[in-house]
Design an enzyme around this catalytic site. Structure first.
Site, short mmCIF file in Angstrom:
data_model
loop_
_atom_site.label_atom_id
_atom_site.label_comp_id
_atom_site.label_asym_id
_atom_site.label_seq_id
_atom_site.Cartn_x
_atom_site.Cartn_y
_atom_site.Cartn_z
N SER A 152 -49.87 82.94 -15.18
CA SER A 152 -48.64 83.66 -14.85
C SER A 152 -48.86 85.16 -14.87
O SER A 152 -47.95 85.91 -15.22
CB SER A 152 -47.54 83.28 -15.84
OG SER A 152 -47.98 83.57 -17.15
N CYS A 153 -50.05 85.63 -14.48
CA CYS A 153 -50.31 87.07 -14.47
C CYS A 153 -49.32 87.75 -13.53
O CYS A 153 -49.04 87.26 -12.45
CB CYS A 153 -51.74 87.35 -14.02
SG CYS A 153 -52.97 86.62 -15.12
FE FE Z 1 -52.30 84.44 -14.84
#
Ligand code: FE
Length: 197
Positions: free
Chosen positions: A109-110
């Site tokens: 979830s960067c």
């Molecule tokens: Fe990520």
């Protein structure tokens, strides 16, 4: 730990662990008293899509800023005072009439925290993460962002090393608006690339 029967929603096990960890870290002097509350407050009030919107509106109104932004996103974003955790290397990609950029993190979830705050739930969900790579045109249409077949879609996979911000195309008919007024037009989703303005 005794149960509190007066509290209808006792803390969940994870909340209890977080609270215990916070207390331990504070006790041992690893984090200053009040630091964690300050961080939470910052992400609730000060760090969010309004920061990204300021970057976008500046780029729309200042061609030299826009050029710097597309060349070195991190430095140009820092000019407006934004940076820090999860934003140490920022790349800005520009939407045009012919090219549509969209951001995903296929691994986890960067997300570019300094300019967009914390990611929405759907950004972290497996269907978004896999389908945006496999069938971006279909998924974008489902999310309310249909694109003509001749618009090229570029999908950017975020990572620990690079975070992406989409520079949406400036909507037509906004020539008379001030930079501050333009800020109000920029949405979070348009800067992730799942919406056009
Ligand atoms: Fe990520």
């Amino acid at each position: 730990m005794s149960e509190d029967h007066h509290n209808p929603t006792p803390p969940s096990p994870i909340e209890q662990r977080v609270a215990a960890l916070e207390e331990l870290l504070t006790e041992r002097g690893y984090v200053p008293e009040g630091f964690i509350e300050d961080v939470n407050r910052a992400y609730e009030n000060d760090i969010g899509p309004m920061n990204g919107a300021k970057v976008v509106a500046r780029a729309w109104t200042d061609p030299e800023y826009k050029a710097r932004l597309l060349t070195d996103g991190t430095a140009a974003i820092a000019e407006l005072g934004f940076g820090g955790p999860e934003g140490h290397y920022m790349k800005v990609v520009e939407n045009t009439a012919d090219v549509h950029n969209v951001v995903v993190c296929t691994l986890c979830s960067c997300y570019p925290w300094p300019v967009l705050g914390l990611p929405p739930k759907w950004y972290k969900d497996a269907p978004y993460r896999s389908r945006m790579v496999r069938e971006p045109r279909a998924l974008l249409a489902e999310m309310g962002c249909p694109l003509d077949d001749d618009v090229e879609i570029r999908v950017w996979d975020s990572s620990a090393d690079a975070r992406y911000l989409v520079l949406p195309a400036r909507p037509g008919g906004t020539e008379g608006l001030s930079e501050d007024e333009l800020v109000g037009l920029v949405t979070r989703d348009s800067m992730i690339g799942v919406a056009r303005l």
